[in-house]
Design a protein around this motif. Structure first.
Motif, short mmCIF file in Angstrom:
data_model
loop_
_atom_site.label_atom_id
_atom_site.label_comp_id
_atom_site.label_asym_id
_atom_site.label_seq_id
_atom_site.Cartn_x
_atom_site.Cartn_y
_atom_site.Cartn_z
N GLN A 77 0.81 -1.21 0.00
CA GLN A 77 0.00 0.00 0.00
C GLN A 77 0.85 1.27 0.00
OE1 GLN A 77 -3.37 -0.17 -0.25
NE2 GLN A 77 -3.07 -2.39 -0.40
N HIS A 79 2.64 2.65 2.41
CA HIS A 79 2.23 3.42 3.58
C HIS A 79 3.19 3.13 4.73
CE1 HIS A 79 -0.07 4.42 7.22
NE2 HIS A 79 -0.74 5.27 6.46
N ASN A 250 1.61 9.61 2.62
CA ASN A 250 1.28 8.28 3.11
C ASN A 250 2.11 7.88 4.33
OD1 ASN A 250 -0.64 7.92 1.12
ND2 ASN A 250 0.77 6.88 -0.27
N ARG A 287 -0.84 -0.70 9.72
CA ARG A 287 -1.16 0.69 9.45
C ARG A 287 -1.81 1.35 10.65
NH1 ARG A 287 -3.57 1.80 3.51
NH2 ARG A 287 -3.30 3.87 4.40
#
Length: 304
Positions: A77, A79, A250, A287
């Motif tokens: 992702q 991130h 991000n 995350r």
């Protein structure tokens, strides 16, 4: 993140203690661009700033941890999550019982890694430790770092007086920014947040400075020379190149919530319930998400 996941360590390296790696991603070919991601693309790096080493006595690996940041990257992702821990956080530390978390480094980096894995439940893939001199040299070699200083900060140790506003900080001033806790109304918590601000600012500088593969190698060499790390030299270069893929938007950061208190005569910082919720959140999917600040009461009433 219960099993070992190697070797995704992408942006986490470049965020590590303000020594930038920079290159043009389109110019990095061959082995530099070879994939370094496997498994599910989640990896973690423990970034520590030691209070020992030049110009002080001792080495960075036997000092206390004045800066403690756990960086978790989700490569798929693109991130990154940064969890910052105030040095006075009162938690179980391997070899010491429940005490201030900064003691974990005095028995070496692996002891610090084990302590953080016990605390967070997150498998840590690598670690990197730096000291005062290394930070100054690294930031200056990078050309400084642009940062919006949130308030006037007077670092008594260096007699550095930082005025508020957006400005370029030299290595010496960046160190003062990350060390000052007396000027900040939230003390060591604000200092931890400030350290994370510098990490993110250095990543933005990295993205903006896309010059050449040779520049990437130069900064990888600086990083190797002025820090101690479990990461190999060739992996540093490849990870530095891949770090350019991460959009600064991000990158999410949080300083572990809690409250000041005492354990006997020692001033400590008790992590709140929401701090453990944050750790669980990141442990689950790699995350950070929104956490419930209403749950910020201390998670324990232990008195050491």
């Amino acid at each position: 993140m219960s099993r070992r996941r190697r070797p995704v360590r992408i942006l986490v390296l470049t965020l590590a203690m303000v020594v930038g790696l920079t290159a043009s991603l389109s110019a990095t070919e061959g082995w530099v661009a070879a994939p370094v991601v496997d498994d599910d693309g989640i990896s973690a790096l423990l970034v520590l700033g030691s209070d020992q080493g030049p110009p002080r006595s001792g080495t960075v690996l036997n000092g206390r941890a004045d800066a403690i940041h756990l960086l978790v990257v989700d490569a798929e992702q693109e991130h990154v999550s940064i969890m910052s821990f105030p040095r006075d956080a009162y938690v179980p530390v391997r070899g010491f019982g429940t005490t201030k978390i900064n003691a974990m480094l005095t028995r070496g980096a692996e002891n610090a890694v084990g302590t953080m894995e016990d605390l967070t439940g997150i498998t840590i893939d690598d670690w990197i430790v730096t000291g005062f001199d290394a930070m100054i040299i690294g930031v200056d070699a990078f050309g400084g770092v642009h940062l919006d200083v949130e308030q006037r900060l007077l670092d008594n140790a260096s007699q550095t007086d930082l005025q508020p506003g957006y400005q370029r900080l030299t290595g010496w001033k960046a160190l003062a920014y990350t060390r000052d806790r007396h000027s900040r109304p939230d003390g060591d918590v604000g200092r931890s947040t400030g350290q994370a601000n510098v990490l993110m600012a250095m990543h933005r500088e990295l993205i903006d400075d896309t010059t050449s593969p040779s520049r990437l190698i130069d900064f990888a060499a600086i990083l190797r020379q002025h820090t101690v790390s479990s990461i190999s030299a060739d992996q540093m270069i490849r990870l530095g190149a891949l770090a350019l893929r991460i959009d600064p938007a991000n990158v999410a950061a949080v300083t572990m919530p809690g409250s000041n208190g005492f354990a006997g005569d020692a001033a400590i910082y008790r992590l709140a319930n929401s701090a453990y919720a944050i750790m669980e959140d990141v442990r689950t999917d790699g995350r950070l998400s929104v956490f419930d600040e209403s749950a910020d009461e201390p998670a324990t009433d232990d008195e050491g």
